[in-house]
Design a protein around this motif. Structure first.
Motif, PDB file in Angstrom:
ATOM      1  N   GLU A   1       0.823  -1.213   0.000  1.00 48.78           N
ATOM      2  CA  GLU A   1       0.000   0.000   0.000  1.00 48.78           C
ATOM      3  C   GLU A   1       0.859   1.266   0.000  1.00 48.78           C
ATOM      4  OE1 GLU A   1      -2.462  -0.393   3.403  1.00 48.78           O
ATOM      5  OE2 GLU A   1      -3.856  -1.822   2.460  1.00 48.78           O
ATOM      6  N   GLY A   2       2.175   1.089   0.013  1.00 54.18           N
ATOM      7  CA  GLY A   2       3.062   2.236  -0.035  1.00 54.18           C
ATOM      8  C   GLY A   2       3.434   2.817   1.315  1.00 54.18           C
ATOM      9  N   LYS A   3       3.080   2.130   2.396  1.00 57.79           N
ATOM     10  CA  LYS A   3       3.435   2.623   3.716  1.00 57.79           C
ATOM     11  C   LYS A   3       4.933   2.482   3.930  1.00 57.79           C
ATOM     12  CE  LYS A   3      -1.028   1.525   5.860  1.00 57.79           C
ATOM     13  NZ  LYS A   3      -1.721   0.720   6.889  1.00 57.79           N
ATOM     14  N   PRO A   4       5.543   3.398   4.675  1.00 59.23           N
ATOM     15  CA  PRO A   4       6.980   3.274   4.952  1.00 59.23           C
ATOM     16  C   PRO A   4       7.235   2.140   5.935  1.00 59.23           C
ATOM     17  CG  PRO A   4       6.062   5.096   6.193  1.00 59.23           C
ATOM     18  CD  PRO A   4       4.948   4.606   5.290  1.00 59.23           C
ATOM     19  N   LEU A   5       8.472   1.675   5.963  1.00 56.99           N
ATOM     20  CA  LEU A   5       8.831   0.594   6.868  1.00 56.99           C
ATOM     21  C   LEU A   5       8.548   0.966   8.315  1.00 56.99           C
ATOM     22  CD1 LEU A   5      10.133  -2.254   6.796  1.00 56.99           C
ATOM     23  CD2 LEU A   5      12.340  -1.155   7.164  1.00 56.99           C
ATOM     24  N   SER A   6       8.710   2.230   8.636  1.00 51.54           N
ATOM     25  CA  SER A   6       8.486   2.677  10.021  1.00 51.54           C
ATOM     26  C   SER A   6       7.039   2.471  10.469  1.00 51.54           C
ATOM     27  CB  SER A   6       8.871   4.143  10.174  1.00 51.54           C
ATOM     28  OG  SER A   6       8.116   4.954   9.278  1.00 51.54           O
ATOM     29  N   ALA A   7       6.118   2.370   9.516  1.00 53.82           N
ATOM     30  CA  ALA A   7       4.705   2.173   9.868  1.00 53.82           C
ATOM     31  C   ALA A   7       4.450   0.777  10.415  1.00 53.82           C
ATOM     32  CB  ALA A   7       3.828   2.418   8.644  1.00 53.82           C
ATOM     33  N   LEU A   8       5.421  -0.133  10.269  1.00 49.72           N
ATOM     34  CA  LEU A   8       5.251  -1.513  10.724  1.00 49.72           C
ATOM     35  C   LEU A   8       5.819  -1.744  12.116  1.00 49.72           C
ATOM     36  CD1 LEU A   8       4.892  -1.728   7.581  1.00 49.72           C
ATOM     37  CD2 LEU A   8       5.913  -4.002   7.761  1.00 49.72           C
ATOM     38  N   ARG A   9       6.325  -0.704  12.755  1.00 48.90           N
ATOM     39  CA  ARG A   9       7.046  -0.904  14.012  1.00 48.90           C
ATOM     40  C   ARG A   9       6.181  -1.402  15.156  1.00 48.90           C
ATOM     41  NH1 ARG A   9      10.740   4.594  13.619  1.00 48.90           N
ATOM     42  NH2 ARG A   9      12.309   3.760  12.160  1.00 48.90           N
ATOM     43  N   ASP A  10       4.872  -1.262  15.042  1.00 47.53           N
ATOM     44  CA  ASP A  10       3.997  -1.807  16.080  1.00 47.53           C
ATOM     45  C   ASP A  10       3.263  -3.062  15.599  1.00 47.53           C
ATOM     46  OD1 ASP A  10       2.359  -0.592  14.254  1.00 47.53           O
ATOM     47  OD2 ASP A  10       1.200   0.564  15.716  1.00 47.53           O
ATOM     48  N   LEU A  11       3.748  -3.669  14.504  1.00 52.75           N
ATOM     49  CA  LEU A  11       3.127  -4.887  13.978  1.00 52.75           C
ATOM     50  C   LEU A  11       3.289  -6.012  14.990  1.00 52.75           C
ATOM     51  CD1 LEU A  11       1.852  -6.445  11.573  1.00 52.75           C
ATOM     52  CD2 LEU A  11       4.181  -6.866  10.756  1.00 52.75           C
ATOM     53  N   PRO A  12       2.195  -6.677  15.371  1.00 52.15           N
ATOM     54  CA  PRO A  12       2.319  -7.781  16.331  1.00 52.15           C
ATOM     55  C   PRO A  12       3.290  -8.857  15.839  1.00 52.15           C
ATOM     56  CG  PRO A  12       0.010  -7.196  16.032  1.00 52.15           C
ATOM     57  CD  PRO A  12       0.785  -6.438  14.985  1.00 52.15           C
ATOM     58  N   GLN A  13       3.914  -9.493  16.794  1.00 48.79           N
ATOM     59  CA  GLN A  13       4.794 -10.643  16.566  1.00 48.79           C
ATOM     60  C   GLN A  13       6.041 -10.266  15.765  1.00 48.79           C
ATOM     61  OE1 GLN A  13       2.310 -14.163  16.228  1.00 48.79           O
ATOM     62  NE2 GLN A  13       3.931 -15.234  15.143  1.00 48.79           N
ATOM     63  N   THR A  14       6.478  -9.038  15.934  1.00 52.04           N
ATOM     64  CA  THR A  14       7.720  -8.603  15.290  1.00 52.04           C
ATOM     65  C   THR A  14       8.669  -8.035  16.344  1.00 52.04           C
ATOM     66  OG1 THR A  14       6.841  -6.387  14.811  1.00 52.04           O
ATOM     67  CG2 THR A  14       6.595  -8.070  13.103  1.00 52.04           C
ATOM     68  N   VAL A  15       9.952  -7.993  15.999  1.00 51.74           N
ATOM     69  CA  VAL A  15      10.990  -7.483  16.882  1.00 51.74           C
ATOM     70  C   VAL A  15      11.783  -6.435  16.118  1.00 51.74           C
ATOM     71  CG1 VAL A  15      12.988  -8.060  18.311  1.00 51.74           C
ATOM     72  CG2 VAL A  15      11.146  -9.733  18.025  1.00 51.74           C
ATOM     73  N   TRP A  16      12.062  -5.318  16.774  1.00 52.11           N
ATOM     74  CA  TRP A  16      12.764  -4.199  16.151  1.00 52.11           C
ATOM     75  C   TRP A  16      13.900  -3.740  17.051  1.00 52.11           C
ATOM     76  CZ3 TRP A  16      10.890  -2.118  11.444  1.00 52.11           C
ATOM     77  CH2 TRP A  16       9.670  -2.672  11.018  1.00 52.11           C
ATOM     78  N   LEU A  17      14.914  -3.145  16.455  1.00 52.88           N
ATOM     79  CA  LEU A  17      16.016  -2.511  17.180  1.00 52.88           C
ATOM     80  C   LEU A  17      15.924  -1.021  16.895  1.00 52.88           C
ATOM     81  CD1 LEU A  17      18.454  -3.181  18.986  1.00 52.88           C
ATOM     82  CD2 LEU A  17      19.851  -3.311  16.912  1.00 52.88           C
ATOM     83  N   LEU A  18      15.486  -0.241  17.897  1.00 55.41           N
ATOM     84  CA  LEU A  18      15.116   1.160  17.665  1.00 55.41           C
ATOM     85  C   LEU A  18      15.746   2.087  18.699  1.00 55.41           C
ATOM     86  CD1 LEU A  18      11.259   0.580  17.188  1.00 55.41           C
ATOM     87  CD2 LEU A  18      12.960   0.862  15.362  1.00 55.41           C
ATOM     88  N   LYS A  19      15.963   3.315  18.279  1.00 57.91           N
ATOM     89  CA  LYS A  19      16.308   4.360  19.223  1.00 57.91           C
ATOM     90  C   LYS A  19      15.114   4.607  20.147  1.00 57.91           C
ATOM     91  CE  LYS A  19      20.391   5.339  17.505  1.00 57.91           C
ATOM     92  NZ  LYS A  19      21.632   5.049  18.282  1.00 57.91           N
ATOM     93  N   GLU A  20      15.385   5.073  21.358  1.00 58.81           N
ATOM     94  CA  GLU A  20      14.303   5.256  22.321  1.00 58.81           C
ATOM     95  C   GLU A  20      13.214   6.178  21.772  1.00 58.81           C
ATOM     96  OE1 GLU A  20      13.538   6.715  26.950  1.00 58.81           O
ATOM     97  OE2 GLU A  20      15.585   6.411  26.197  1.00 58.81           O
TER      98      GLU A  20
END
Length: 630
Positions: A189-208
């Motif tokens: 749908e053209g969403k940026p990768l950052s839009a997936l950061r709250d996707l259930p069952q995923t793990v991210w390495l992010l700045k606070e």
């Protein structure tokens, strides 16, 4: 004979046969490509295909030289997916003694040179080097169990979240059908990768500052990676949170500081419904290896080619098992109709001779079991529904499983179906307040032994000493004795010549040499000469592995004995083979050192004397080599 277009493409030419000049998703796998529902890349590839995406699979790419296998499919429109394969790559390659296994079960002809160590890291780094702007999504058990600070047995050190070492963008942990579809939809749908950061069952390495919603009061903050490196107690305590949240219906988000960033483990999706599980198993698999492997043997496929998986998940919660961390404790069962559709497909295979090798799952007899009152399950934190005792809320009804067996056996072309997965005998022996369930358990036990055992029934008592079994989260050994009596009685009544094959583990945390000597004596009394045995292998994200590294139980933070050195492990393992002449002298020395003359007598004393004869005193025989028969 299947055509190339019946499989997901593995080359540009195969994609062109489908009329595709661009791909949406390219999946890289450390396993050979077998188009079967037991192989994760095939499942996710078929699922994405069914949703309208153009998907290719690159199995076992060559990671040397110019990386041509990583270039050959080009740049996908949405993302790259990376999986080490159906097993942790290091468990697949090395034994508990860190020796090379006899073969790689997921490679053609069992070859060891078809994948690197830690493919999740190696493949991701190469893809990020070649296509830095294309998202790389990690999945599979290797990445799933390395989502926070973890102990790596093969390097004997703590390692950070695999995202830090691999450079991948995020992890899909556990069984990945639901999150991968949502990720593909959002990116399409053209969403940026950052839009997936709250996707259930995923793990991210992010700045606070990038943590979705900020660090909330309800989040569980684990001890940081740096704290874990210097404090084994803090590391052990982390695991309790990870395991509990992996097995709750309403879990909380986990965060762990790692350097200047945070590992953010979003909560998992709820357990899949029967309809969702059916959808995954009903995809149009060919059930055979890709034609590129014609003339080659893939050992893992040989084992499962005529088997059928009935459910996912396991509520046993064994301390050495990774299933609860990956699939969870809630049983997700297929419908009878879906199982029968697959069974009919198996009967149509060219090499099918009428025998289904396994109607099973992670544990053979948990199909359709679960809580009676789900409101109690919603508050439950227990990692096991059957340890230290069977939960009173558990509906342990074997009747639905009996219905499956009978329906499959009634299909034209099926001569017999077997149960090759491990059976939980504690569920068979359990007697609840529900008489119909108790009767079903008794019927199931008899029908299993009479009609679904191929001469040998596999069960896993794992040990004989109750203190060790408690650490393992396994039932007391008396339950195994009771089940063996029932097995022998049923075989005797029906004139069957069948065996129980018990599995045991040595060097498990909490197990001492004396415990192993007790095991040897107990199994001798049952007339077992053990063959199906193994040394404990520490794998990431299990209770036993955390004890192995830290020396502390994660739930009590109390110390436990751990056999760590090769010599300690060897001394435990030798007791499995008390009956071998070459082990006798060492066992005698060890038992005398331990002051256990009673176990010496139990293992090596002469048989009971006939009436009128005096017994000979115990005298250890010299360790002579066994003569070979010509």
């Amino acid at each position: 004979m299947y055509q190339l277009t019946d499989f997901l493409p593995t080359t540009k030419k195969e994609a062109a046969l489908r009329g595709w000049d661009e791909l949406d998703v390219v999946l890289f796998s450390g396993d050979a490509y077998v188009d079967h529902p037991s192989f994760g890349c095939a499942v996710l590839g078929r699922l994405l295909e069914s949703a309208g995406y153009r998907v290719a699979i690159v199995p076992q790419p060559d990671w040397h030289g110019d990386f041509r296998d990583f270039r050959k499919m080009g740049r996908p429109r949405l993302f790259f997916g990376v999986s080490a394969g159906a097993m942790d790559s290091m468990v697949n390659k090395y034994t508990a003694a860190r020796r090379l296994r006899s073969e790689d079960a997921y490679s053609p002809d069992g070859r060891h040179d078809r994948r690197p160590e830690y493919p999740s890291i190696v493949y991701s780094q190469i893809l990020k080097q070649l296509y830095p702007d294309v998202p790389v999504v990690l999945g599979g058990i290797e990445a799933s169990l390395r989502r926070v600070t973890h102990y790596d047995y093969w390097q004997d050190r703590l390692r950070p979240c695999i995202l830090q070492e691999s450079g991948a963008d995020f992890i899909i942990y556990g069984m990945g059908e639901l999150p991968i579809l949502e990720a593909a939809r959002s990116l399409a749908e053209g969403k940026p990768l950052s839009a997936l950061r709250d996707l259930p069952q995923t793990v991210w390495l992010l700045k606070e500052a990038d943590v979705p919603g900020g660090i909330a009061p309800d989040d569980i903050q684990l001890s940081s990676h740096e704290t874990c490196l210097r404090d084994k107690r803090a590391y052990a305590a982390n695991f309790r949170h990870v395991e509990e949240q992996s097995n709750m219906l309403h879990p909380r988000r986990l965060l762990q500081r790692m350097g200047s960033a945070y590992v953010v483990c979003n909560v998992p999706y709820p357990p899949m419904t029967t309809e969702q599980v059916d959808r995954s198993f009903d995809l149009p698999y060919t059930r055979v290896p890709h034609p590129k492997y014609r003339g080659h043997r893939i050992p893992a496929y040989e084992m499962i080619r005529h088997s059928i998986c009935l459910h996912r998940g396991c509520f046993g919660g064994c301390a050495f098992c990774t299933i609860s961390a990956h699939q969870g404790k809630f049983i997700q069962s297929r419908s009878l109709q879906s199982i029968l559709r697959e069974a009919r497909q198996v009967t149509q295979m060219d090499d099918f001779k009428g025998y289904i090798s396994d109607l099973g799952g992670p544990s053979a007899n948990m199909y359709r079991m679960g809580g009676r009152d789900t409101t109690l399950c919603e508050r439950c934190k227990r990692p096991s529904c059957i340890h230290p005792a069977v939960c009173r809320n558990l509906r342990a009804d074997h009747q639905p499983l009996l219905d499956v067996y009978r329906a499959v056996d009634a299909l034209p072309g099926v001569k017999k179906s077997f149960v090759g997965s491990g059976v939980r005998y504690d569920l068979l022996l359990h007697r609840s307040d529900h008489a119909d369930e108790n009767r079903a358990a008794q019927r199931y036990t008899e029908e299993l032994i009479c009609h679904h055992v191929s001469g040998r029934l596999k069960v896993a008592p794992e040990h004989t000493v109750d203190a060790t079994l408690s650490v393992m989260r396994k039932p007391p050994f008396e339950q195994f004795r009771a089940f063996k009596r029932e097995f022998d009685n049923i075989c005797s009544r029906h004139g069957l010549r069948q065996q129980i094959i018990p599995y045991f583990i040595s060097s498990h945390p909490g197990c001492t040499e004396e415990d192993m000597a007790e095991l040897a004596a107990a199994t001798k009394r049952l007339d077992f000469h053990l063959e199906q045995v193994q040394d404990f292998t520490p794998t990431p994200m299990t209770v036993a592995t955390e004890i192995f590294y830290s020396g502390l139980h994660p739930y009590t933070l109390q110390p436990l004995f751990v056999a760590r050195t090769p010599e300690e492990k060897r001394r435990q393992r030798m007791f499995f083979f008390w009956y071998k002449p070459e082990e006798r002298a060492a066992i005698v020395r060890e038992l005398r050192r331990l002051g256990r003359d009673d176990l010496l007598q139990a293992l090596y004393a002469s048989p009971a004397p006939r009436q009128g004869h005096q017994p000979k005193p115990f005298m250890p025989k010299p360790n002579k080599p066994r003569r070979r028969r010509r």
